[in-house]
Design an enzyme around this catalytic site. Sequence first.
Site, mmCIF file in Angstrom:
data_model
loop_
_atom_site.group_PDB
_atom_site.id
_atom_site.type_symbol
_atom_site.label_atom_id
_atom_site.label_comp_id
_atom_site.label_asym_id
_atom_site.label_seq_id
_atom_site.Cartn_x
_atom_site.Cartn_y
_atom_site.Cartn_z
ATOM 1 N N SER A 1 0.574 -0.072 3.781
ATOM 2 C CA SER A 1 0.099 -1.085 2.843
ATOM 3 C C SER A 1 -1.373 -1.439 3.024
ATOM 4 C CB SER A 1 0.940 -2.357 2.945
ATOM 5 O OG SER A 1 0.554 -3.135 4.050
ATOM 6 N N LYS B 1 -2.222 -7.994 7.626
ATOM 7 C CA LYS B 1 -2.610 -8.208 6.237
ATOM 8 C C LYS B 1 -3.971 -8.904 6.163
ATOM 9 C CE LYS B 1 1.028 -6.710 3.972
ATOM 10 N NZ LYS B 1 1.527 -5.977 5.136
#
Length: 226
Positions: free
Chosen positions: A146, A184
């Site tokens: 991701s 993230k």
Amino acid sequence: MLTKKQRELLLFIHKRLSEDGVSPSFDEMKDALNLASKSGVHRLVSALEERGFIRRLPHRARALEVLKLPDTSAIRAVPGADDNVVKGDFSRPAAPASESIDVPILGRIAAGVPIEAIQHEKDRLAVPPDMISKGEHFALEVQGDSMIEAGILDGDVVVIRRGDTAGNGEIVVALVDDEEATLKRLRRKGNSIALEAANPAYETRIFGPDRVKVQGRLVGLIRRYH
């Protein structure tokens, strides 16, 4: 790891700052790199900023600051490989142990759907000293895709400076609900915290501020070639 164009732009900006004391305009960058439009320059500048090589100075036109340069002795273009990628030359003799710093590897971190929280130390990793600043550091093995558009791939090892604060837009290790750890980009949106992926296949996850705890922020990345 920088692409060929990112590296060319970084060195061009550094050269102009050294010679003139002023960073080049986007038009000058476009011409210097033979790009078709300024949108390509914007993407390169943003990539260099995300990787910590440059910083945009606020409230000033044409104001860029070079924070670091690539180790030109440790990179080379690989014949027959993608011309846009600068690869590491790992054929050099290993640096003496005194020139590296050991940090603990605390397990795996998901760069996709969060997995279990950070584990206890499982190994040690020798890290170049210029990757380490003041404070406590640890390393994590990346699992997932991701964060690929931020240059972080499945199987990479990220070096994290431990801390409970981070600037808006920084890549962090975040602990969600005290049980799930994930890698993230952190964004604060009002009273909420958004954990953004760098892959359009993944949605941004938004939480209340009491559900997310910053464990540290990204300061380096190590990639092994097999």
